[in-house]
Design a protein around this motif. Structure first.
Motif, PDB file in Angstrom:
ATOM      1  N   LEU A   1       0.844  -1.199   0.000  1.00  0.00           N
ATOM      2  CA  LEU A   1       0.000   0.000   0.000  1.00  0.00           C
ATOM      3  C   LEU A   1       0.877   1.246   0.000  1.00  0.00           C
ATOM      4  O   LEU A   1       0.570   2.239  -0.649  1.00  0.00           O
ATOM      5  CB  LEU A   1      -0.917  -0.035   1.232  1.00  0.00           C
TER       6      LEU A   1
ATOM      7  N   THR B   1     -11.004  -1.432  -0.267  1.00  0.00           N
ATOM      8  CA  THR B   1     -10.673  -0.263   0.547  1.00  0.00           C
ATOM      9  C   THR B   1      -9.254   0.219   0.255  1.00  0.00           C
ATOM     10  O   THR B   1      -9.015   1.417   0.075  1.00  0.00           O
ATOM     11  CB  THR B   1     -10.824  -0.598   2.050  1.00  0.00           C
ATOM     12  N   SER B   2      -8.316  -0.700   0.188  1.00  0.00           N
ATOM     13  CA  SER B   2      -6.924  -0.339  -0.102  1.00  0.00           C
ATOM     14  C   SER B   2      -6.789   0.254  -1.503  1.00  0.00           C
ATOM     15  O   SER B   2      -6.065   1.232  -1.705  1.00  0.00           O
ATOM     16  CB  SER B   2      -6.020  -1.564   0.024  1.00  0.00           C
TER      17      SER B   2
ATOM     18  N   LEU C   1      -8.030   3.770  -1.491  1.00  0.00           N
ATOM     19  CA  LEU C   1      -7.056   4.624  -0.816  1.00  0.00           C
ATOM     20  C   LEU C   1      -5.895   4.947  -1.754  1.00  0.00           C
ATOM     21  O   LEU C   1      -5.462   6.103  -1.848  1.00  0.00           O
ATOM     22  CB  LEU C   1      -6.545   3.943   0.455  1.00  0.00           C
TER      23      LEU C   1
ATOM     24  N   ARG D   1      -7.023   7.528  -4.180  1.00  0.00           N
ATOM     25  CA  ARG D   1      -7.095   8.863  -3.567  1.00  0.00           C
ATOM     26  C   ARG D   1      -5.710   9.482  -3.421  1.00  0.00           C
ATOM     27  O   ARG D   1      -5.494  10.654  -3.724  1.00  0.00           O
ATOM     28  CB  ARG D   1      -7.792   8.788  -2.206  1.00  0.00           C
ATOM     29  N   ILE D   2      -4.746   8.701  -2.972  1.00  0.00           N
ATOM     30  CA  ILE D   2      -3.380   9.201  -2.806  1.00  0.00           C
ATOM     31  C   ILE D   2      -2.798   9.618  -4.149  1.00  0.00           C
ATOM     32  O   ILE D   2      -2.170  10.676  -4.263  1.00  0.00           O
ATOM     33  CB  ILE D   2      -2.499   8.135  -2.112  1.00  0.00           C
TER      34      ILE D   2
END
Length: 131
Positions: A14, A53-54, A57, A60-61
């Protein structure tokens, strides 16, 4: 929880994934999204929820740090085949409904979702019914 765990063999953490996607874009590629795989013959829908979910994320990053948008999530495969599931007392209809629910946040956020069914298929009886 899975017959073969692919975490040690493939992929990026991640922490590392956003930078790798940015490097790909810098090299002229157009990253479409993120792919994860929960392992072979997985019975745990929560593994899909963690992957979704990961992936969201990471998207988004990437958007915040690097300014481009990821539009797809590939949830891989890992679905148990009917014979393996039956041998372990797993109801596939229930499992797939739970996996669908795990994917809903990504669908609602506008991501295109892909899956790789792999060896999943019909039982001999189901195949005969189709003919």
């Amino acid at each position: 929880d899975v017959q073969i765990d692919l975490n040690e063999k493939f992929g990026a953490s991640l922490k590392d994934a956003p930078g790798l996607l940015a490097k790909a874009a810098e090299l002229g590629f157009e990253p479409l999204g993120v792919t994860f795989h929960v392992g072979t013959q997985s019975f745990r829908p929560e593994n899909y929820a963690t992957g979704v979910t990961s992936s969201m994320l990471i998207a988004r990053i990437v958007k915040e740090r690097y300014g481009f948008e990821l539009k797809a999530i590939n949830i891989g495969g890992g679905f148990p085949d009917p014979f393996y599931a039956a041998a372990h007392g797993v109801e596939l209809d229930k499992l797939f409904a739970e996996i669908r629910n795990a994917c809903l946040p990504a669908i609602e956020a506008g991501f295109a979702l892909f899956a790789e069914p792999g060896r999943f298929g019909l039982s001999a009886e189901q195949f005969r019914e189709l003919r």
